[in-house]
Design a protein around this motif. Structure first.
Motif, PDB file in Angstrom:
ATOM      1  N   LEU A   1       0.815  -1.210   0.000  1.00  0.00           N
ATOM      2  CA  LEU A   1       0.000   0.000   0.000  1.00  0.00           C
ATOM      3  C   LEU A   1       0.848   1.259   0.000  1.00  0.00           C
ATOM      4  O   LEU A   1       1.861   1.343   0.688  1.00  0.00           O
TER       5      LEU A   1
ATOM      6  N   ALA B   1      -5.226   5.709   1.251  1.00  0.00           N
ATOM      7  CA  ALA B   1      -4.416   4.555   0.874  1.00  0.00           C
ATOM      8  C   ALA B   1      -4.805   4.064  -0.517  1.00  0.00           C
ATOM      9  O   ALA B   1      -5.960   4.186  -0.933  1.00  0.00           O
TER      10      ALA B   1
ATOM     11  N   SER C   1      -3.406   0.892  -3.676  1.00  0.00           N
ATOM     12  CA  SER C   1      -2.637  -0.337  -3.850  1.00  0.00           C
ATOM     13  C   SER C   1      -1.414  -0.170  -4.734  1.00  0.00           C
ATOM     14  O   SER C   1      -0.617  -1.099  -4.831  1.00  0.00           O
TER      15      SER C   1
END
Length: 123
Positions: free
Chosen positions: A32, A98, A100
């Motif tokens: 992340l 956040a 990926s």
């Protein structure tokens, strides 16, 4: 799913410092990227800083370079934003976010958001 909870906001005088914290939970954080954004009343959400979780690549918004520092503690699933030399124009709600993939300054690229914490800098 990822849950993000910010803390550490408050009222500070011009030139003062604050440290914001973001606690992350819900999934593995090894891939992340974590970011901080802010939104002042009547303005668009603005990129502040971001850090990749593994490699540690960091980027800052132009308005905070040299004053703010983003850091992470992988063992605790925490991200921090140390804010120094605060100015009244830093007043905003600060959000932890956040995603990926890698660092980006675009808020719509982030998939998960915290509820925000208010930072007010008095003149």
């Amino acid at each position: 799913q990822v849950q993000l909870v910010e803390s550490g906001g408050g009222l500070v005088q011009t030139g003062g410092s604050l440290r914001l914290s973001c606690a992350a939970s819900g999934r593995t954080f090894s891939s992340l990227t974590m970011g901080w954004f802010r939104q002042a009343t009547g303005k668009e959400r603005e990129f502040v800083a971001a850090i990749t979780w593994k490699v540690g690549r960091i980027d800052y918004g132009d308005s905070v370079k040299g004053r703010f520092t983003i850091a992470r503690d992988n063992a605790k699933n925490m991200v921090y934003l140390q804010m120094n030399s605060l100015k009244p124009e830093d007043t905003a709600v600060y959000y932890c976010a956040a995603r990926s993939y890698g660092v980006t300054k675009v808020n719509t690229d982030y998939d998960y958001w915290g509820q925000g914490t208010q930072v007010t800098v008095s003149s």
